[in-house]
Motif scaffolding. Structure first.
Motif, PDB file in Angstrom:
ATOM      1  N   TRP A 145       0.809  -1.235   0.000  1.00 49.25           N
ATOM      2  CA  TRP A 145       0.000   0.000   0.000  1.00 49.25           C
ATOM      3  C   TRP A 145       0.836   1.275   0.000  1.00 49.25           C
ATOM      4  O   TRP A 145       0.286   2.381   0.126  1.00 49.25           O
ATOM      5  N   LEU A 146       2.146   1.190  -0.153  1.00 43.40           N
ATOM      6  CA  LEU A 146       2.988   2.381  -0.096  1.00 43.40           C
ATOM      7  C   LEU A 146       2.719   3.336  -1.256  1.00 43.40           C
ATOM      8  O   LEU A 146       2.436   2.926  -2.374  1.00 43.40           O
ATOM      9  N   TRP A 147       2.838   4.623  -0.951  1.00 44.54           N
ATOM     10  CA  TRP A 147       2.734   5.672  -1.958  1.00 44.54           C
ATOM     11  C   TRP A 147       4.116   5.941  -2.546  1.00 44.54           C
ATOM     12  O   TRP A 147       5.148   5.515  -2.001  1.00 44.54           O
ATOM     13  N   ALA A 148       4.138   6.707  -3.646  1.00 43.31           N
ATOM     14  CA  ALA A 148       5.412   7.104  -4.245  1.00 43.31           C
ATOM     15  C   ALA A 148       6.223   7.970  -3.293  1.00 43.31           C
ATOM     16  O   ALA A 148       7.458   8.010  -3.367  1.00 43.31           O
ATOM     17  N   GLU A 149       5.550   8.661  -2.374  1.00 43.58           N
ATOM     18  CA  GLU A 149       6.228   9.538  -1.412  1.00 43.58           C
ATOM     19  C   GLU A 149       6.784   8.785  -0.203  1.00 43.58           C
ATOM     20  O   GLU A 149       7.331   9.384   0.717  1.00 43.58           O
ATOM     21  N   HIS A 150       6.638   7.459  -0.178  1.00 43.28           N
ATOM     22  CA  HIS A 150       7.118   6.629   0.927  1.00 43.28           C
ATOM     23  C   HIS A 150       8.340   5.810   0.498  1.00 43.28           C
ATOM     24  O   HIS A 150       8.510   5.495  -0.679  1.00 43.28           O
ATOM     25  N   THR A 151       9.162   5.466   1.482  1.00 45.60           N
ATOM     26  CA  THR A 151      10.259   4.520   1.277  1.00 45.60           C
ATOM     27  C   THR A 151      10.229   3.491   2.397  1.00 45.60           C
ATOM     28  O   THR A 151      10.047   3.850   3.562  1.00 45.60           O
ATOM     29  N   ALA A 152      10.389   2.224   2.037  1.00 47.61           N
ATOM     30  CA  ALA A 152      10.437   1.140   3.021  1.00 47.61           C
ATOM     31  C   ALA A 152      11.871   0.684   3.191  1.00 47.61           C
ATOM     32  O   ALA A 152      12.551   0.366   2.214  1.00 47.61           O
ATOM     33  N   VAL A 153      12.337   0.638   4.441  1.00 50.19           N
ATOM     34  CA  VAL A 153      13.702   0.205   4.743  1.00 50.19           C
ATOM     35  C   VAL A 153      13.618  -0.973   5.720  1.00 50.19           C
ATOM     36  O   VAL A 153      12.996  -0.857   6.786  1.00 50.19           O
ATOM     37  N   PRO A 154      14.232  -2.117   5.388  1.00 51.03           N
ATOM     38  CA  PRO A 154      14.185  -3.276   6.298  1.00 51.03           C
ATOM     39  C   PRO A 154      14.844  -2.968   7.648  1.00 51.03           C
ATOM     40  O   PRO A 154      15.848  -2.262   7.716  1.00 51.03           O
TER      41      PRO A 154
END
Length: 287
Positions: free
Chosen positions: A246-255
């Protein structure tokens, strides 16, 4: 006498939770004197003091604390029985199906698994209608207990499986969801210490059992609000890896390298004897 009336339990729980007869009476929509008399009558019938009354207010005795816990569970069970009975008869909503299960899920979690489960079950002969009921953090437990849901996807260690039957479905790591422009978003991995105290990016706070944990982060009411606040650079959040869906383009996911793994379970009340529920659970364990 060993029996209790539903009305008595409702009266006692209101006083025990408010610890104030006036507020409890207002919550119940009744006058205070008859409420006080009802509690006194309950104490006489049980032969124990449930409340200590003094000038400072009201507090629970040891016996009162037991009845508070047991009474909540009893009322939840009664409410659940009524809700599930009406749902089985198709009378809980206009045009309701008599062959329907309500599946509680944490919003944004296990999206891919949920879609696979719904698709696989829909292909089963005589599949029931599945109503997906999104919930906040840890609300699935309450929904199962009070009958709003028949079955739930729950996530340990965040959810408690105590009192439920369950089957393990998926194990995954956790990610920090950050504004794409934040310096930490450029890292390949992060630790829990890295994200624990960032003055300009406090962790979002979800309610647990109706209350928000302390902290400087914003109080979150739903997933859309959270997504927007992260995109605006006002907060960050920690989610299972499957939340990438569900992430937006304005989000970043970091493990997160040292966050405990999240285990997704399908859970249900242990006393249920539904062939429809059994078919859904069987489908889930075969994914």
């Amino acid at each position: 006498m060993d029996t209790l009336e539903t009305r008595e339990l409702k009266y006692f729980l209101a006083v025990a939770e408010e610890l104030h007869f006036g507020r409890a009476a207002e919550r119940l929509g009744m006058a205070q004197p008859p409420l006080s008399r009802a509690i006194q009558q309950l104490e006489r019938r049980l032969g124990v003091r449930l409340l200590e009354r003094n000038r400072r207010g009201v507090c629970l005795t040891g016996a009162g604390e037991v009845l508070l816990d047991e009474g909540r569970a009893a009322l939840d069970a009664i409410t659940a029985a009524a809700r599930r009975t009406r749902r089985a008869g198709g009378t809980d909503r206009p045009g309701g199906s008599r062959n329907r299960l309500v599946l509680a899920v944490k919003a944004a979690a296990s999206h891919e698994l949920l879609q696979k489960l719904l698709d696989a079950y829909a292909a089963e002969p005589d599949a029931a209608e599945i109503e997906v009921l999104p919930s906040g953090t840890c609300e699935q437990e309450e929904m199962l207990r009070d009958g709003r849901a028949d079955v739930a996807l729950m996530h340990t260690p965040y959810n408690s499986l105590t009192g439920f039957d369950s089957e393990q479905l998926l194990t995954e790591g956790q990610i920090a969801i950050l504004p794409a422009g934040h310096p930490l978003a450029a890292h390949k991995t992060l630790s829990l210490a890295d994200i624990s105290d960032i003055p300009d990016l406090p962790l979002a706070r979800w309610p647990r059992h109706g209350t928000y944990p302390p902290g400087p982060g914003p109080e979150i009411h739903d997933q859309t609000q959270l997504a927007q606040l992260i995109a605006l650079g006002r907060t960050m959040a920690v989610f299972p890896d499957s939340a990438r869906a569900w992430l937006w383009a304005e989000h970043t996911a970091v493990p997160l390298t040292d966050a405990p793994p999240i285990v997704t379970h399908i859970a249900w009340p242990p006393h249920r004897r539904s062939l429809t529920l059994a078919a859904l659970i069987r489908t889930a364990t075969q994914l």
